[in-house]
Design a protein around this motif. Structure first.
Motif, PDB file in Angstrom:
ATOM      1  N   TYR A  22      -1.512  -2.997  -2.823  1.00  0.00           N
ATOM      2  CA  TYR A  22      -0.153  -3.246  -2.331  1.00  0.00           C
ATOM      3  C   TYR A  22       0.858  -3.314  -3.480  1.00  0.00           C
ATOM      4  O   TYR A  22       2.036  -3.008  -3.303  1.00  0.00           O
ATOM      5  N   ALA A  23       0.366  -3.680  -4.664  1.00  0.00           N
ATOM      6  CA  ALA A  23       1.250  -3.770  -5.840  1.00  0.00           C
ATOM      7  C   ALA A  23       1.967  -2.439  -6.085  1.00  0.00           C
ATOM      8  O   ALA A  23       3.130  -2.409  -6.493  1.00  0.00           O
TER       9      ALA A  23
ATOM     10  N   ILE B  93       4.797  -2.113  -3.683  1.00  0.00           N
ATOM     11  CA  ILE B  93       5.901  -2.988  -4.130  1.00  0.00           C
ATOM     12  C   ILE B  93       6.643  -2.296  -5.264  1.00  0.00           C
ATOM     13  O   ILE B  93       7.879  -2.217  -5.271  1.00  0.00           O
ATOM     14  N   GLU B  94       5.862  -1.765  -6.160  1.00  0.00           N
ATOM     15  CA  GLU B  94       6.447  -1.088  -7.325  1.00  0.00           C
ATOM     16  C   GLU B  94       7.359   0.070  -6.889  1.00  0.00           C
ATOM     17  O   GLU B  94       8.453   0.241  -7.399  1.00  0.00           O
TER      18      GLU B  94
ATOM     19  N   GLN C 105      10.502  -1.734  -4.707  1.00  0.00           N
ATOM     20  CA  GLN C 105      11.249  -2.925  -5.112  1.00  0.00           C
ATOM     21  C   GLN C 105      12.707  -2.607  -5.482  1.00  0.00           C
ATOM     22  O   GLN C 105      13.628  -3.223  -4.961  1.00  0.00           O
TER      23      GLN C 105
ATOM     24  N   GLU D 146      15.917  -3.635  -3.307  1.00  0.00           N
ATOM     25  CA  GLU D 146      16.840  -4.572  -3.984  1.00  0.00           C
ATOM     26  C   GLU D 146      18.267  -4.046  -3.828  1.00  0.00           C
ATOM     27  O   GLU D 146      19.187  -4.769  -3.455  1.00  0.00           O
TER      28      GLU D 146
ATOM     29  N   GLU E 232      16.770 -12.015  -3.772  1.00  0.00           N
ATOM     30  CA  GLU E 232      15.363 -12.016  -4.199  1.00  0.00           C
ATOM     31  C   GLU E 232      14.475 -12.622  -3.134  1.00  0.00           C
ATOM     32  O   GLU E 232      13.363 -12.153  -2.888  1.00  0.00           O
TER      33      GLU E 232
ATOM     34  N   LEU F 226      14.055 -10.129  -0.395  1.00  0.00           N
ATOM     35  CA  LEU F 226      13.165  -9.062  -0.842  1.00  0.00           C
ATOM     36  C   LEU F 226      11.706  -9.515  -0.779  1.00  0.00           C
ATOM     37  O   LEU F 226      10.826  -8.802  -0.282  1.00  0.00           O
ATOM     38  N   GLN F 227      11.478 -10.739  -1.276  1.00  0.00           N
ATOM     39  CA  GLN F 227      10.121 -11.268  -1.270  1.00  0.00           C
ATOM     40  C   GLN F 227       9.600 -11.398   0.162  1.00  0.00           C
ATOM     41  O   GLN F 227       8.475 -11.006   0.473  1.00  0.00           O
TER      42      GLN F 227
ATOM     43  N   PHE G  88       8.598  -8.003   1.588  1.00  0.00           N
ATOM     44  CA  PHE G  88       7.270  -7.522   1.170  1.00  0.00           C
ATOM     45  C   PHE G  88       6.144  -8.333   1.810  1.00  0.00           C
ATOM     46  O   PHE G  88       5.114  -7.780   2.184  1.00  0.00           O
ATOM     47  N   ILE G  89       6.372  -9.654   1.932  1.00  0.00           N
ATOM     48  CA  ILE G  89       5.331 -10.500   2.540  1.00  0.00           C
ATOM     49  C   ILE G  89       5.164 -10.129   4.021  1.00  0.00           C
ATOM     50  O   ILE G  89       4.052  -9.962   4.508  1.00  0.00           O
TER      51      ILE G  89
ATOM     52  N   TYR H 144       3.398  -6.873   4.381  1.00  0.00           N
ATOM     53  CA  TYR H 144       1.971  -6.995   4.109  1.00  0.00           C
ATOM     54  C   TYR H 144       1.239  -7.596   5.314  1.00  0.00           C
ATOM     55  O   TYR H 144       0.205  -7.087   5.742  1.00  0.00           O
ATOM     56  N   LYS H 145       1.830  -8.691   5.843  1.00  0.00           N
ATOM     57  CA  LYS H 145       1.185  -9.359   6.984  1.00  0.00           C
ATOM     58  C   LYS H 145       1.038  -8.418   8.174  1.00  0.00           C
ATOM     59  O   LYS H 145       0.101  -8.526   8.955  1.00  0.00           O
ATOM     60  N   ASN H 146       2.014  -7.527   8.331  1.00  0.00           N
ATOM     61  CA  ASN H 146       2.019  -6.645   9.505  1.00  0.00           C
ATOM     62  C   ASN H 146       1.487  -5.243   9.225  1.00  0.00           C
ATOM     63  O   ASN H 146       1.664  -4.340  10.035  1.00  0.00           O
TER      64      ASN H 146
END
Lengths: 236, 209
Positions: free
Chosen positions: B32-33, B36-37, B40, B44, B59, B62-63, B66-67, B70-72
């Motif tokens: 997932y990183a 995000i990369e 992001q 932003e 921020e 944005l966080q 991403f969370i 990820y969860k979905n």
């Protein structure tokens, strides 16, 4: 790796944030479509009652109740069910918009499609007799339902105008006992009465009668019709 | 994990599409990183464009974006582009955040340049170029006024203009992000351009040429 990324990946690794299980999404989707399907079915059933109400009404009776046809039409439309259909159509629209691709469709297409589907299901339900069953259930179980609607029962519950209806609950020589829709019991004189169409002197048979209310509270029947027979023009 | 070189535990993921990375992430979370990369900076910027929140607030949004994504992730609709999906989440998170703190999420269209001076973003130029006007605008002179005109547009019009001209999304992507029918999106864009043009004329910006 920057702060946000690091933070999120650490949370993923530590199990602090976890992916929702796939079955939850599948269950949600199935639940949503089941709800949508039920609402479409109820909308169709509602439409079926509208068709029943319209086709069952004795539209030729406007003169007998002292109205013009337009006045009779205005008071006779099944507003209760039309409002319900509007509510269900809106509910279907909202639910459909929440489905995976629901947002891609224009509102007028969804609403038009919903009404069309309800009409098709309604016609189907009407021919299966569902509209009548729901109408009868509503009449018996929904408090004040009769006060929301003006239908055939109202037309034929007017002894002062020579119109009475109900179920035959007793048969005697030259007379019968009729229990009207409000539970009132009437003694009906039938000597010289014309029995039209499917009307027969049978217990539990639903009938509607043209006649005269006597001073002693009895009723002299001139013409008896089966409850379901259509009266195309006013006859007293 | 070496995100800079698009590798996770020695495996190369740089060539993979977003959708392929989603499938990989469904198997192992640390991939997932890379997503995000990839997103992001874009997100932003997008959140900044559609809101007037502080850097800290942005921020947080944005966080959360991403969370939430990820969860979905297991519910990601593969018929969609991942970028549309994550933009949608970012958009919804921004609106929710505004509701939470009872703020109006409006965009300023003005960003600070290296000297700390505010200047309008390229949206102004892109819209000006897209509008069919008889006169050729001297963009350098009227940029500030156009930015000001954009500020007065309704949020629904600004949202589509930002997605169309700044994020350079096509109609289908905008439809998927804003969850509106394509027909509605095209009407909104047309009206937004008309309104923008009217504001420019009303404010006599074109006479300053």
């Amino acid at each position: 790796m920057n702060d946000i990324e690091k933070n999120i990946i650490n949370k993923i690794k530590s199990g602090e944030i976890e992916k929702k299980a796939r079955w939850l999404f599948v269950a949600e989707r199935i639940g949503r479509w089941a709800l949508l399907g039920s609402t479409v079915f109820i909308g169709g059933a509602t439409c079926g009652v509208i068709f029943f109400s319209i086709t069952d009404h004795d539209w030729g009776m406007y003169d007998a109740v002292g109205k013009t046809f337009f006045e009779f039409l205005l008071i006779s439309l099944p507003y209760f069910w039309i409002v319900l259909l509007a509510v269900f159509s809106f509910a279907i629209y909202v639910e459909f918009k929440k489905t995976k691709n629901g947002y891609r469709y224009m509102p007028h297409l969804i609403i038009g499609g919903t009404i069309l589907l309800s009409v098709v299901l309604g016609i189907f339900g009407h021919f299966l007799g569902l509209g009548e069953i729901i109408h009868d259930l509503a009449s018996e179980n929904i408090p004040y339902y009769q006060s929301f609607v003006y239908n055939k029962r109202d037309v034929w519950s007017s002894p002062e105008n020579g119109l009475i209806s109900g179920k035959i609950t007793g048969i005697r020589d030259g007379e019968l006992e009729l229990t009207d829709w409000n539970g009132g019991v009437w003694e009906i004189y039938t000597s010289g009465t014309v029995w039209n169409g499917l009307a027969t002197n049978t217990l539990d048979k639903k009938i509607k009668i043209f006649g005269v209310k006597n001073d002693d509270g009895t009723f002299s029947a001139g013409e008896i019709n089966d409850w379901k027979d259509k009266i195309r023009s006013t006859k007293k | 994990m070496d995100v800079l070189h698009n590798t996770v535990n020695g495996e190369l993921y740089g060539e993979k599409t977003d959708e392929e990375l989603v499938l990989e992430t469904q198997k192992r979370g640390d991939v997932y990183a890379l997503l995000i990369e990839r997103y992001q900076k874009r997100l932003e910027r997008y959140i900044k464009r559609i809101s007037s929140f502080s850097e800290e607030d942005r921020e947080e949004i944005l966080q959360e974006t991403f969370i939430k994504a990820y969860k979905n992730l297991n519910g990601f609709d593969t018929s969609l582009k991942f970028s549309s999906w994550i933009y949608r989440i970012a958009h919804n998170e921004t609106v929710s955040y505004a509701r939470k703190i009872k703020a109006i999420p409006f965009s300023s269209f003005l960003t600070k340049n290296n000297e700390g001076k505010e200047e309008p973003e390229s949206l102004v130029e892109k819209i000006a170029a897209d509008i069919d006007t008889e006169r050729e605008f001297d963009k350098k002179i009227i940029r500030d006024h156009i930015a000001e005109a954009l500020e007065t547009l309704d949020k629904k019009y600004r949202d589509v203009l930002i997605l169309r001209f700044l994020e350079e999304k096509d109609y289908e992507e905008i439809s998927d992000i804003l969850q509106k029918p394509i027909g509605t999106v095209s009407v909104l864009i047309r009206r937004a351009k008309e309104k923008f043009k009217n504001i420019v004329v009303e404010k006599n910006i074109h006479k300053e040429l």
